[in-house]
Design a protein around this motif. Structure first.
Motif, PDB file in Angstrom:
ATOM      1  N   LEU A   1     113.589 -92.376  21.239  1.00  0.00           N
ATOM      2  CA  LEU A   1     114.324 -91.160  20.510  1.00  0.00           C
ATOM      3  C   LEU A   1     115.181 -90.575  22.019  1.00  0.00           C
ATOM      4  O   LEU A   1     116.496 -90.319  22.331  1.00  0.00           O
ATOM      5  CB  LEU A   1     113.534 -89.823  20.623  1.00  0.00           C
ATOM      6  N   LYS A   2     114.489 -90.802  23.724  1.00  0.00           N
ATOM      7  CA  LYS A   2     115.154 -90.783  25.079  1.00  0.00           C
ATOM      8  C   LYS A   2     116.226 -91.687  24.913  1.00  0.00           C
ATOM      9  O   LYS A   2     117.747 -91.202  25.782  1.00  0.00           O
ATOM     10  CB  LYS A   2     114.326 -90.874  26.224  1.00  0.00           C
ATOM     11  N   PRO A   3     115.611 -92.751  25.230  1.00  0.00           N
ATOM     12  CA  PRO A   3     117.330 -93.540  24.750  1.00  0.00           C
ATOM     13  C   PRO A   3     118.523 -93.133  24.099  1.00  0.00           C
ATOM     14  O   PRO A   3     119.709 -94.402  24.762  1.00  0.00           O
ATOM     15  CB  PRO A   3     116.690 -94.784  24.903  1.00  0.00           C
ATOM     16  N   ARG A   4     117.863 -93.597  22.738  1.00  0.00           N
ATOM     17  CA  ARG A   4     119.298 -92.934  21.857  1.00  0.00           C
ATOM     18  C   ARG A   4     120.085 -92.151  21.979  1.00  0.00           C
ATOM     19  O   ARG A   4     121.094 -91.970  22.444  1.00  0.00           O
ATOM     20  CB  ARG A   4     118.737 -92.126  20.306  1.00  0.00           C
TER      21      ARG A   4
ATOM     22  N   LEU B   1     125.263 -90.342  25.926  1.00  0.00           N
ATOM     23  CA  LEU B   1     126.146 -89.784  26.999  1.00  0.00           C
ATOM     24  C   LEU B   1     126.463 -90.915  27.338  1.00  0.00           C
ATOM     25  O   LEU B   1     127.781 -90.593  28.276  1.00  0.00           O
ATOM     26  CB  LEU B   1     125.110 -88.838  28.014  1.00  0.00           C
ATOM     27  N   LEU B   2     126.051 -92.155  27.252  1.00  0.00           N
ATOM     28  CA  LEU B   2     126.858 -93.153  27.608  1.00  0.00           C
ATOM     29  C   LEU B   2     127.474 -94.172  26.706  1.00  0.00           C
ATOM     30  O   LEU B   2     128.357 -94.708  27.987  1.00  0.00           O
ATOM     31  CB  LEU B   2     125.719 -94.426  28.620  1.00  0.00           C
ATOM     32  N   ALA B   3     128.115 -93.310  25.967  1.00  0.00           N
ATOM     33  CA  ALA B   3     129.119 -94.093  25.129  1.00  0.00           C
ATOM     34  C   ALA B   3     130.417 -94.280  25.800  1.00  0.00           C
ATOM     35  O   ALA B   3     131.303 -93.221  26.271  1.00  0.00           O
ATOM     36  CB  ALA B   3     128.993 -93.396  23.423  1.00  0.00           C
TER      37      ALA B   3
ATOM     38  N   SER C   1     133.504 -94.579  24.559  1.00  0.00           N
ATOM     39  CA  SER C   1     134.436 -94.334  23.072  1.00  0.00           C
ATOM     40  C   SER C   1     133.826 -93.246  22.178  1.00  0.00           C
ATOM     41  O   SER C   1     132.864 -92.973  22.304  1.00  0.00           O
ATOM     42  CB  SER C   1     134.930 -95.882  21.766  1.00  0.00           C
ATOM     43  N   SER C   2     134.540 -92.626  22.176  1.00  0.00           N
ATOM     44  CA  SER C   2     134.425 -91.507  20.867  1.00  0.00           C
ATOM     45  C   SER C   2     133.535 -91.988  19.670  1.00  0.00           C
ATOM     46  O   SER C   2     133.042 -91.417  19.105  1.00  0.00           O
ATOM     47  CB  SER C   2     136.033 -90.542  20.385  1.00  0.00           C
ATOM     48  N   ARG C   3     134.125 -93.488  19.603  1.00  0.00           N
ATOM     49  CA  ARG C   3     133.417 -93.675  17.807  1.00  0.00           C
ATOM     50  C   ARG C   3     132.289 -93.889  18.364  1.00  0.00           C
ATOM     51  O   ARG C   3     130.998 -93.517  17.045  1.00  0.00           O
ATOM     52  CB  ARG C   3     133.930 -95.421  17.450  1.00  0.00           C
ATOM     53  N   ALA C   4     132.373 -95.124  19.133  1.00  0.00           N
ATOM     54  CA  ALA C   4     130.439 -94.731  19.739  1.00  0.00           C
ATOM     55  C   ALA C   4     129.533 -93.961  19.887  1.00  0.00           C
ATOM     56  O   ALA C   4     128.476 -93.461  19.290  1.00  0.00           O
ATOM     57  CB  ALA C   4     130.147 -95.968  20.621  1.00  0.00           C
ATOM     58  N   ARG C   5     130.067 -92.541  20.129  1.00  0.00           N
ATOM     59  CA  ARG C   5     129.672 -91.129  20.095  1.00  0.00           C
ATOM     60  C   ARG C   5     129.173 -90.853  19.405  1.00  0.00           C
ATOM     61  O   ARG C   5     128.303 -90.324  19.306  1.00  0.00           O
ATOM     62  CB  ARG C   5     130.500 -90.618  21.604  1.00  0.00           C
ATOM     63  N   LEU C   6     130.515 -90.638  18.579  1.00  0.00           N
ATOM     64  CA  LEU C   6     129.876 -90.480  16.738  1.00  0.00           C
ATOM     65  C   LEU C   6     128.835 -90.941  16.518  1.00  0.00           C
ATOM     66  O   LEU C   6     127.970 -90.011  15.244  1.00  0.00           O
ATOM     67  CB  LEU C   6     131.689 -89.890  16.741  1.00  0.00           C
ATOM     68  N   ASN C   7     128.921 -92.111  16.733  1.00  0.00           N
ATOM     69  CA  ASN C   7     127.820 -92.743  15.879  1.00  0.00           C
ATOM     70  C   ASN C   7     126.082 -92.723  16.196  1.00  0.00           C
ATOM     71  O   ASN C   7     125.338 -91.743  15.508  1.00  0.00           O
ATOM     72  CB  ASN C   7     127.742 -94.295  15.869  1.00  0.00           C
ATOM     73  N   HIS C   8     126.564 -91.690  17.322  1.00  0.00           N
ATOM     74  CA  HIS C   8     124.850 -92.046  18.135  1.00  0.00           C
ATOM     75  C   HIS C   8     124.651 -90.105  17.862  1.00  0.00           C
ATOM     76  O   HIS C   8     123.221 -90.090  17.691  1.00  0.00           O
ATOM     77  CB  HIS C   8     125.136 -91.677  19.530  1.00  0.00           C
ATOM     78  N   THR C   9     125.748 -89.804  17.528  1.00  0.00           N
ATOM     79  CA  THR C   9     125.649 -88.128  17.154  1.00  0.00           C
ATOM     80  C   THR C   9     124.972 -87.973  15.880  1.00  0.00           C
ATOM     81  O   THR C   9     124.285 -87.140  15.914  1.00  0.00           O
ATOM     82  CB  THR C   9     126.833 -87.404  17.659  1.00  0.00           C
TER      83      THR C   9
ATOM     84  N   LEU D   1     127.514 -83.469  31.230  1.00  0.00           N
ATOM     85  CA  LEU D   1     126.713 -83.726  32.196  1.00  0.00           C
ATOM     86  C   LEU D   1     125.875 -82.604  32.111  1.00  0.00           C
ATOM     87  O   LEU D   1     124.147 -82.164  31.693  1.00  0.00           O
ATOM     88  CB  LEU D   1     127.873 -83.000  33.660  1.00  0.00           C
ATOM     89  N   ARG D   2     126.781 -80.990  30.740  1.00  0.00           N
ATOM     90  CA  ARG D   2     126.073 -79.860  30.731  1.00  0.00           C
ATOM     91  C   ARG D   2     124.850 -80.422  29.084  1.00  0.00           C
ATOM     92  O   ARG D   2     123.929 -79.902  29.688  1.00  0.00           O
ATOM     93  CB  ARG D   2     126.863 -79.159  30.041  1.00  0.00           C
ATOM     94  N   TRP D   3     125.726 -81.434  28.415  1.00  0.00           N
ATOM     95  CA  TRP D   3     124.331 -81.765  27.652  1.00  0.00           C
ATOM     96  C   TRP D   3     122.763 -82.783  27.855  1.00  0.00           C
ATOM     97  O   TRP D   3     122.378 -82.781  27.594  1.00  0.00           O
ATOM     98  CB  TRP D   3     124.959 -83.093  26.560  1.00  0.00           C
ATOM     99  N   GLY D   4     123.397 -83.239  29.162  1.00  0.00           N
ATOM    100  CA  GLY D   4     122.396 -83.793  29.880  1.00  0.00           C
ATOM    101  C   GLY D   4     121.066 -82.237  30.441  1.00  0.00           C
ATOM    102  O   GLY D   4     120.021 -82.818  30.623  1.00  0.00           O
ATOM    103  N   ARG D   5     122.046 -81.477  31.163  1.00  0.00           N
ATOM    104  CA  ARG D   5     120.779 -80.236  30.900  1.00  0.00           C
ATOM    105  C   ARG D   5     120.687 -79.967  30.496  1.00  0.00           C
ATOM    106  O   ARG D   5     118.927 -79.226  30.568  1.00  0.00           O
ATOM    107  CB  ARG D   5     121.576 -79.334  32.286  1.00  0.00           C
ATOM    108  N   ASP D   6     121.203 -79.935  28.902  1.00  0.00           N
ATOM    109  CA  ASP D   6     120.604 -79.138  28.044  1.00  0.00           C
ATOM    110  C   ASP D   6     118.861 -79.689  27.501  1.00  0.00           C
ATOM    111  O   ASP D   6     118.090 -79.308  26.569  1.00  0.00           O
ATOM    112  CB  ASP D   6     121.513 -78.488  26.928  1.00  0.00           C
ATOM    113  N   PHE D   7     119.752 -80.915  27.350  1.00  0.00           N
ATOM    114  CA  PHE D   7     118.270 -81.778  26.876  1.00  0.00           C
ATOM    115  C   PHE D   7     117.134 -81.476  27.248  1.00  0.00           C
ATOM    116  O   PHE D   7     115.533 -81.367  27.221  1.00  0.00           O
ATOM    117  CB  PHE D   7     118.744 -82.801  27.142  1.00  0.00           C
TER     118      PHE D   7
END
Length: 200
Positions: free
Chosen positions: A120-123, A128-130, A132-140, A177-183
């Motif tokens: 889960l954490k690696p996902r 966060l490290l994606a 491209s927006s497409r890759a980020r969207l797939n992970h989301t 950065l905020r997402w990392g903190r919130d996680f």
């Protein structure tokens, strides 16, 4: 856009949970099923995507948020992705998945705190490290599916705002950065809540 997506998610959620009667529930079920089919897909792949999103939104996006050319504006794309992922999140749910004041990443941190999955954490880190927006969207989309399984919701109005900000180079790093903190804080707060509950 923030208000429009939040109000639309609140309305559809109320309807699908049966709070406005059977007729409204049936209508919302159809709307969410149609949106869900487009979850995680680029808005450009389906010529009906933007039209259907704009028709569902109530109140409508303001004039400054609308596109004026052959491509969706950042606000239109963010509203589309937020609502289609919300539809995915609400599938078979018996409780609210649009939860005001809880960020997407906080919900992911809570999921991590109660999960036994080592992946889960690696996902989330991959999101966060994606690059491209497409890759980020797939992970989301993947994270939303996992959150649905544990009935953990988050604020889709705030999420739409974050998705829009991610389209801008000068704002992307701050959102991530905020997402990392919130996680991290979601994980720690969830663990602290569990400890308090077990002590009682």
């Amino acid at each position: 856009m923030f208000v429009s997506v939040g109000a639309t998610a609140t309305r559809l959620q109320s309807q699908i949970l049966g709070e406005q009667g059977e007729r409204a529930q049936a209508q919302a079920r159809g709307v969410l099923a149609e949106l869900r089919r487009r979850a995680g897909q680029p808005i450009e792949q389906d010529p009906l995507s933007l039209e259907k999103t704009l028709l569902v939104l109530s109140p409508a996006l303001n004039e400054n948020s609308l596109g004026h050319g052959d491509a969706a504006s950042p606000s239109e794309a963010a509203a589309f992705h937020a609502l289609t992922l919300f539809a995915l999140h609400m599938q078979s749910s018996t409780r609210p998945m649009h939860v005001r004041g809880v960020s997407f990443a906080t919900a992911c941190g809570r999921l991590y705190a109660q999960s036994e999955s080592a992946s889960l954490k690696p996902r989330f880190d991959a999101l966060l490290l994606a690059r491209s927006s497409r890759a980020r969207l797939n992970h989301t989309r993947s994270m939303v599916t996992l959150l649905r399984g544990e009935q953990l919701g988050f604020d889709y109005a705030q999420f739409a705002n974050d998705l829009r900000a991610l389209d801008y180079d000068d704002r992307r790093a701050g959102v991530l950065l905020r997402w990392g903190r919130d996680f991290a804080m979601g994980r720690f707060r969830s663990a602290a809540d569990s400890d308090t509950t077990s002590d009682n």
